[in-house]
Write a protein that holds these residues in place. Sequence first.
Motif, short mmCIF file in Angstrom:
data_model
loop_
_atom_site.label_atom_id
_atom_site.label_comp_id
_atom_site.label_asym_id
_atom_site.label_seq_id
_atom_site.Cartn_x
_atom_site.Cartn_y
_atom_site.Cartn_z
N GLU A 1 -17.95 12.39 1.73
CA GLU A 1 -16.51 12.23 2.42
C GLU A 1 -15.45 11.98 1.40
OE1 GLU A 1 -19.21 10.44 3.31
OE2 GLU A 1 -18.94 8.31 3.58
N ASN A 2 -16.07 11.23 0.21
CA ASN A 2 -15.17 10.97 -0.82
C ASN A 2 -14.71 12.00 -1.77
OD1 ASN A 2 -14.98 8.21 0.27
ND2 ASN A 2 -16.80 7.73 -1.11
N LEU A 3 -15.43 13.13 -1.68
CA LEU A 3 -15.23 14.14 -2.70
C LEU A 3 -13.79 14.78 -2.95
CD1 LEU A 3 -18.75 16.37 -2.76
CD2 LEU A 3 -17.66 14.88 -4.67
N PRO A 4 -13.25 14.93 -1.78
CA PRO A 4 -11.76 15.67 -1.82
C PRO A 4 -10.75 14.55 -2.41
CG PRO A 4 -12.66 15.88 0.22
CD PRO A 4 -13.62 14.71 -0.24
N LYS A 5 -11.15 13.21 -2.37
CA LYS A 5 -9.95 12.23 -2.59
C LYS A 5 -10.10 12.18 -4.34
CE LYS A 5 -11.44 9.79 1.29
NZ LYS A 5 -12.20 8.75 1.79
N ILE A 6 -11.36 12.37 -4.88
CA ILE A 6 -11.53 11.98 -6.23
C ILE A 6 -10.34 12.56 -7.46
CG2 ILE A 6 -13.78 11.45 -6.27
CD1 ILE A 6 -14.30 14.12 -7.70
N TRP A 7 -9.63 13.47 -6.74
CA TRP A 7 -8.67 14.09 -7.54
C TRP A 7 -7.28 13.50 -7.30
CZ3 TRP A 7 -11.43 17.16 -10.58
CH2 TRP A 7 -12.55 17.82 -9.98
N ASN A 8 -7.18 12.56 -6.56
CA ASN A 8 -5.83 11.95 -6.40
C ASN A 8 -5.53 10.65 -7.29
OD1 ASN A 8 -5.79 13.26 -3.95
ND2 ASN A 8 -6.58 11.67 -2.54
N ARG A 9 -4.48 10.64 -7.69
CA ARG A 9 -4.14 9.54 -8.54
C ARG A 9 -4.39 8.27 -7.96
NH1 ARG A 9 2.10 11.14 -10.27
NH2 ARG A 9 1.43 13.29 -11.07
N PHE A 10 -5.08 7.38 -8.85
CA PHE A 10 -5.27 5.91 -8.63
C PHE A 10 -6.63 5.86 -7.64
CE2 PHE A 10 -0.81 5.85 -9.26
CZ PHE A 10 -0.74 5.31 -10.52
N TYR A 11 -6.91 7.09 -7.19
CA TYR A 11 -8.20 6.80 -6.23
C TYR A 11 -9.77 6.59 -7.13
CZ TYR A 11 -11.90 7.58 -2.97
OH TYR A 11 -13.07 7.32 -2.06
N GLN A 12 -10.27 5.51 -6.49
CA GLN A 12 -11.59 4.97 -7.34
C GLN A 12 -12.55 5.00 -5.96
OE1 GLN A 12 -10.15 1.67 -9.74
NE2 GLN A 12 -10.84 3.08 -11.30
N VAL A 13 -13.75 5.62 -6.11
CA VAL A 13 -14.54 5.37 -4.96
C VAL A 13 -14.97 4.20 -4.63
CG1 VAL A 13 -16.94 5.88 -4.02
CG2 VAL A 13 -15.38 7.82 -5.25
N ASN A 14 -15.26 3.47 -5.61
CA ASN A 14 -15.80 1.88 -5.26
C ASN A 14 -15.57 1.28 -6.55
OD1 ASN A 14 -17.09 -0.46 -4.61
ND2 ASN A 14 -19.17 0.51 -4.01
#
Length: 263
Positions: free
Chosen positions: A195-208
């Motif tokens: 569920e986090n895969l698409p978000k990793i390309w966003n600026r400032f996104y860090q999974v955990n």
Amino acid sequence: RRIELKGDVKDEIYELAQTFDNMFKRLESSFDKERQFTSDASHELRTPISVIIAEAEYGLSQQKKPAKLVSSMQNILQQGKKMSQLIANLLLLSRVDNAKERMLFEKVDFSELTKFVQEEMRLEAEKKSIEIETFIEPDLFIKADQTSLMRILINLISNAIKYGKVNGWIKISVYKQERYVVGSIEDNGIGIAMENLPKIWNRFYQVNTARSAGDEHGTGLGLAMVKWMIEYHGGTIAVDSNLGRGSTFVFRLPIEPEPCVKQ
Ligand code: ADP
């Protein structure tokens, strides 16, 4: 067979097209404003933060200082340095966005470049006893901006180390496939939940952030930059990952990109 549209339907479609057009225009101008703001804000922040760092370093260098103060000053210094890195990245990103930082497309030996970068990263990997394996096809010449290619490789490999397991491995392969060179960076590290895969390309996104706590945790900007640079070269990047098992990042770059793929 052509479908005849009645007048009022035609009007509606026309209106809709106009609305979309206006929406895009508004979006574009707000992106421009955001970029300008990012650039201005980072410039403004640079001076105070370097003063904070210098003052903390000065304080810590003094002979007489109450023990209680030392740890709080060390904290100031550490956070100050982190902030300074964030600002540097922000500036870089806004420059990349503005395409002001001119990219120079020239003939690059991608095989040699990959060898060079992975040699540079070996020390970092050794700190976590991570083994780097390489499969590098020789003589992969590509028309590209050498600095961007280096940044792409450094970001992906340093992520593989950062989110890799102690005593783990990283496999780096580069090879030719039709009109593209393909690069693949595989690790057997912590992986990323679906569920986090698409978000990793966003600026400032860090999974955990807790997982990568401590000094080495990054800014969440690396992959946004990597994606931007690859797309600027007319290429693509994709990721395949399993939580707890590891991740594979695969990018494709055209050997002979169309001039001015993206402005
Ligand atoms: P950061 O500075 O946090 O490393 P990135 O943009 O490079 O920022 O990456 C965004 C997030 O994607 C990271 O915080 C991490 O959660 C995840 N990530 C990136 N690469 C990997 C990897 N090889 N393995 C596991 N997670 C990764």
